[in-house]
Enzyme design. Structure first.
Site, PDB file in Angstrom:
ATOM      1  N   LYS A   1       1.004  -1.136   0.003  1.00  0.00           N
ATOM      2  CA  LYS A   1       0.061   0.063   0.055  1.00  0.00           C
ATOM      3  C   LYS A   1       0.955   1.363  -0.155  1.00  0.00           C
ATOM      4  O   LYS A   1       1.671   1.357   0.927  1.00  0.00           O
ATOM      5  CB  LYS A   1      -0.956   0.294   1.358  1.00  0.00           C
ATOM      6  CG  LYS A   1      -1.814   1.391   1.287  1.00  0.00           C
ATOM      7  CD  LYS A   1      -2.728   1.242   2.640  1.00  0.00           C
ATOM      8  CE  LYS A   1      -3.224   2.762   2.741  1.00  0.00           C
ATOM      9  NZ  LYS A   1      -3.846   2.956   4.125  1.00  0.00           N
TER      10      LYS A   1
ATOM     11  N   ASN B   1      -9.387   2.232   9.721  1.00  0.00           N
ATOM     12  CA  ASN B   1      -8.586   1.999  10.813  1.00  0.00           C
ATOM     13  C   ASN B   1      -8.901   2.954  12.188  1.00  0.00           C
ATOM     14  O   ASN B   1      -9.768   2.311  12.982  1.00  0.00           O
ATOM     15  CB  ASN B   1      -7.081   2.360  10.800  1.00  0.00           C
ATOM     16  CG  ASN B   1      -6.184   1.959  11.829  1.00  0.00           C
ATOM     17  OD1 ASN B   1      -5.046   1.692  11.921  1.00  0.00           O
ATOM     18  ND2 ASN B   1      -6.783   1.481  13.053  1.00  0.00           N
ATOM     19  N   SER B   2      -9.024   4.318  12.004  1.00  0.00           N
ATOM     20  CA  SER B   2      -9.417   5.137  12.904  1.00  0.00           C
ATOM     21  C   SER B   2     -10.736   4.906  13.513  1.00  0.00           C
ATOM     22  O   SER B   2     -11.123   5.210  14.383  1.00  0.00           O
ATOM     23  CB  SER B   2      -9.097   6.657  12.601  1.00  0.00           C
ATOM     24  OG  SER B   2      -7.851   6.805  12.188  1.00  0.00           O
TER      25      SER B   2
END
Length: 263
Positions: free
Chosen positions: A100, A210-211
């Site tokens: 990524k 994610n967050s």
């Protein structure tokens, strides 16, 4: 018989359309439980930000124990040399040619540098990497990345960690329409399960976040919510939504109305 609806990334098929990050969780145990609850089959990790001696070894073991495919990323890189060097280190450490590619151009909103991103992508593809570039929702940039050989593109919904959702649905829809055969993953900026559902409804193949999970009051429960939202969005896309109308239309046919309402 209908074939299974799988997400395809560089020829590999996975069942879940939710990719999950491994940072910012309150504890390693909550991280592990959240990843499992999400149903994700791909987890992203950053060699730069999640390295260290003993603590690092423990972290890698936890990730390894999940049995998921690892997608290393170049988070925190600001130059082509920095990103390509880290990518090569990731290939050695994780034994994968997937990367990524993150290459930040602005420290305030963490916006990717489009020019450096194109340069680094060309170098890595020529070196045998399967690049998943994190980019903005710019159609021309996505087209150029695709022309370089990227079979997967990861445009943002909003700046990293903001939780604002899909700020420019028009741009995202345009990218989907113009690159119909490219695997598209909305990456960054999602905050609610409804944001993920919206991305899948408009035809995006997956979301990476994610967050939104790690920063929730209960990450494990939020993982379940995002899992359900992604599945609902994909079903809605496949079902094809009814056309919008500018005027109301009765849902009850005239035949079923009381006789005193009929003409």
């Amino acid at each position: 018989m209908q074939t299974k609806d799988c997400l395809t990334i560089y020829g590999e098929q996975v069942n879940s359309r939710l990719l999950i990050g491994s940072a910012l969780y309150p504890s390693p145990d909550i991280m592990t439980q959240s990843i499992v609850a999400s149903g994700a089959e791909i987890v992203t990790v950053s060699l730069r930000r999640q390295q260290s001696a003993t603590a690092g070894d423990d972290f890698w073991q936890l990730i390894k124990n999940t049995g998921l495919k690892i997608l290393p990323n170049t988070a925190g890189c600001h130059s082509v040399k920095e990103a390509t060097t880290l990518a090569k280190m990731c290939r050695e450490v994780f034994a994968t040619d997937w990367i990524k590619l993150e290459l930040i151009g602005d420290d305030y909103n963490l916006q990717p540098d489009p020019f450096a991103l194109l340069e680094a992508t060309k170098i890595l593809i020529n070196d045998g990497f399967k690049v998943l570039p994190y980019c903005t929702d710019d159609l021309v940039l996505c087209q150029r990345l695709n022309e370089l050989g990227c079979e997967v593109l990861m445009p943002w919904g909003a700046p990293i960690g903001t939780g604002k959702g899909l700020l420019n649905s028009y741009n995202l829809k345009t990218i989907r329409e113009r690159l119909p055969d490219t695997t598209l993953i909305v990456d960054a900026g999602l905050g609610l399960p409804s944001h993920a559902c919206q991305a899948l409804e408009m035809g995006y193949d997956a979301v990476l976040l994610n967050s939104a999970i790690a920063g929730a009051g209960c990450p494990i429960t939020m993982s379940r919510a995002f899992k359900a939202a992604v599945e609902a969005g994909r079903f809605a896309y496949q079902a094809k939504a009814m056309p919008e109308k500018d005027v109301a239309a009765p849902s009850t046919p005239t035949m079923g109305m009381p006789f005193w309402h009929q003409q």
